[in-house]
Write an enzyme that holds these catalytic residues in place. Structure first.
Site, PDB file in Angstrom:
ATOM      1  N   GLY A  86       0.787  -1.224   0.000  1.00 24.39           N
ATOM      2  CA  GLY A  86       0.000   0.000   0.000  1.00 24.39           C
ATOM      3  C   GLY A  86       0.820   1.275   0.000  1.00 24.39           C
ATOM      4  O   GLY A  86       0.372   2.296   0.520  1.00 24.39           O
ATOM      5  N   MET A 132      -3.508  -7.212  -7.372  1.00 22.71           N
ATOM      6  CA  MET A 132      -2.912  -8.252  -8.212  1.00 22.71           C
ATOM      7  C   MET A 132      -3.953  -9.183  -8.837  1.00 22.71           C
ATOM      8  O   MET A 132      -3.752 -10.390  -8.924  1.00 22.71           O
ATOM      9  CB  MET A 132      -1.888  -9.046  -7.398  1.00 22.71           C
ATOM     10  CG  MET A 132      -0.763  -8.181  -6.833  1.00 22.71           C
ATOM     11  SD  MET A 132       0.053  -7.125  -8.061  1.00 22.71           S
ATOM     12  CE  MET A 132       0.952  -8.345  -8.980  1.00 22.71           C
ATOM     13  N   ILE A 169      -6.577  -9.434 -12.325  1.00 24.14           N
ATOM     14  CA  ILE A 169      -7.034  -8.853 -13.586  1.00 24.14           C
ATOM     15  C   ILE A 169      -8.548  -8.766 -13.528  1.00 24.14           C
ATOM     16  O   ILE A 169      -9.235  -9.766 -13.275  1.00 24.14           O
ATOM     17  CB  ILE A 169      -6.558  -9.693 -14.792  1.00 24.14           C
ATOM     18  CG1 ILE A 169      -5.024  -9.653 -14.861  1.00 24.14           C
ATOM     19  CG2 ILE A 169      -7.178  -9.171 -16.079  1.00 24.14           C
ATOM     20  CD1 ILE A 169      -4.437 -10.572 -15.912  1.00 24.14           C
ATOM     21  N   LEU A 170      -9.060  -7.569 -13.732  1.00 23.74           N
ATOM     22  CA  LEU A 170     -10.506  -7.347 -13.649  1.00 23.74           C
ATOM     23  C   LEU A 170     -11.185  -7.754 -14.953  1.00 23.74           C
ATOM     24  O   LEU A 170     -10.695  -7.465 -16.046  1.00 23.74           O
ATOM     25  CB  LEU A 170     -10.785  -5.876 -13.329  1.00 23.74           C
ATOM     26  CG  LEU A 170     -10.243  -5.424 -11.970  1.00 23.74           C
ATOM     27  CD1 LEU A 170     -10.276  -3.905 -11.863  1.00 23.74           C
ATOM     28  CD2 LEU A 170     -11.032  -6.066 -10.833  1.00 23.74           C
ATOM     29  N   ASN A 216      -5.031   3.029 -12.873  1.00 27.30           N
ATOM     30  CA  ASN A 216      -4.009   2.092 -12.420  1.00 27.30           C
ATOM     31  C   ASN A 216      -2.642   2.744 -12.577  1.00 27.30           C
ATOM     32  O   ASN A 216      -2.446   3.596 -13.447  1.00 27.30           O
ATOM     33  CB  ASN A 216      -4.061   0.803 -13.250  1.00 27.30           C
ATOM     34  CG  ASN A 216      -3.079  -0.245 -12.746  1.00 27.30           C
ATOM     35  OD1 ASN A 216      -2.933  -0.452 -11.552  1.00 27.30           O
ATOM     36  ND2 ASN A 216      -2.395  -0.902 -13.665  1.00 27.30           N
ATOM     37  N   HIS A 238       1.330   1.603 -13.268  1.00 28.27           N
ATOM     38  CA  HIS A 238       2.104   0.451 -13.746  1.00 28.27           C
ATOM     39  C   HIS A 238       3.578   0.832 -13.801  1.00 28.27           C
ATOM     40  O   HIS A 238       3.917   1.917 -14.262  1.00 28.27           O
ATOM     41  CB  HIS A 238       1.608   0.024 -15.137  1.00 28.27           C
ATOM     42  CG  HIS A 238       2.297  -1.199 -15.643  1.00 28.27           C
ATOM     43  ND1 HIS A 238       2.007  -2.457 -15.173  1.00 28.27           N
ATOM     44  CD2 HIS A 238       3.285  -1.353 -16.552  1.00 28.27           C
ATOM     45  CE1 HIS A 238       2.785  -3.344 -15.781  1.00 28.27           C
ATOM     46  NE2 HIS A 238       3.573  -2.695 -16.623  1.00 28.27           N
ATOM     47  N   ASP A 244      -3.281  -3.442 -19.130  1.00 26.68           N
ATOM     48  CA  ASP A 244      -2.251  -2.405 -19.241  1.00 26.68           C
ATOM     49  C   ASP A 244      -2.263  -1.711 -20.600  1.00 26.68           C
ATOM     50  O   ASP A 244      -1.206  -1.349 -21.138  1.00 26.68           O
ATOM     51  CB  ASP A 244      -0.854  -2.990 -18.946  1.00 26.68           C
ATOM     52  CG  ASP A 244      -0.723  -3.477 -17.521  1.00 26.68           C
ATOM     53  OD1 ASP A 244      -1.420  -2.950 -16.636  1.00 26.68           O
ATOM     54  OD2 ASP A 244       0.090  -4.384 -17.286  1.00 26.68           O
ATOM     55  N   GLU A 287       6.370   6.778  -8.924  1.00 21.06           N
ATOM     56  CA  GLU A 287       4.956   6.405  -8.821  1.00 21.06           C
ATOM     57  C   GLU A 287       4.274   7.245  -7.750  1.00 21.06           C
ATOM     58  O   GLU A 287       3.158   7.726  -7.935  1.00 21.06           O
ATOM     59  CB  GLU A 287       4.803   4.919  -8.474  1.00 21.06           C
ATOM     60  CG  GLU A 287       5.165   3.969  -9.590  1.00 21.06           C
ATOM     61  CD  GLU A 287       4.989   2.515  -9.189  1.00 21.06           C
ATOM     62  OE1 GLU A 287       4.139   2.211  -8.326  1.00 21.06           O
ATOM     63  OE2 GLU A 287       5.712   1.663  -9.741  1.00 21.06           O
TER      64      GLU A 287
END
Length: 192
Positions: A13, A92, A94-95, A109, A111, A147, A176
């Site tokens: 997190g 982690m 994949i939707l 998201n 990446h 992605d 990030e």
């Protein structure tokens, strides 16, 4: 109008923390992090949420007959929090298409590569194996293709000859933490 944010996370997190910090300090204004939801019972992201009085929810994937049923429960929970924006922060999973369509243009998201290069897992290792001299990170919309959604922001970092996967990961992670809050701020302000 205040934007209700929910964060999906599976791990430490650290990107969640950068979003929390930037909401708390007013950089991202007119936004409220309503919930952090994880698919991992002991994800540190849930502890971070609790520390800040944010609802911390574990939804156990093993309790559902398939991925579709799990995601129906996820949507149900997100709707209970009146979620306007879903942030993936080290989530982690994949939707599926149905989930992505339900929150179209409302899922972001982060990446750890300069997409479209090095999609998927272990992007830093992919970059090192390929021999690139520059890598980085990308904030993008989540679409039905992994992605591959429209890019919102990117930031570059150099790749050094003596880099390991871990050293490159740490350098990218610092960036990030800078660009994810910027992208969220832009979305909340209607500037994306």
């Amino acid at each position: 109008m205040v934007v209700n944010i929910a964060v999906l996370a599976s791990g430490r997190g650290t990107n969640l923390q950068s979003i929390i910090d930037n909401v708390d300090n007013g950089y991202i204004h007119d936004a409220n992090i309503k919930a952090v939801i994880s698919d991992v019972r002991d994800a540190h992201a849930l502890e971070r949420a609790k520390k800040y009085g944010i609802s911390a929810v574990f939804i156990d994937p093993s309790e559902f007959s398939d991925k579709s049923e799990y995601e129906k429960e996820l949507i149900k929970k997100l709707e209970e929090f009146n979620t306007d924006l879903v942030l993936l922060a080290g989530f982690m999973r994949i939707l599926r298409s149905e989930f992505v369509r339900f929150y179209k243009r409302r899922i972001l998201n982060i990446h750890p590569s300069l997409l479209p290069a090095f999609k998927g897992l272990r992007a830093q290792k992919q970059a090192l194996n390929y021999g690139v001299k520059v890598s980085g990170c990308t904030v993008h919309y989540v679409t039905e293709d992994m992605d591959s959604g429209p890019i919102i922001l990117q930031e570059c970092v150099p790749v050094y000859e003596d880099d390991t996967e871990e050293t490159l990961e740490n350098r990218i992670l610092q960036k990030e933490h800078e660009i994810y809050p910027k992208a969220v701020k832009l979305w909340v302000e209607g500037k994306v």
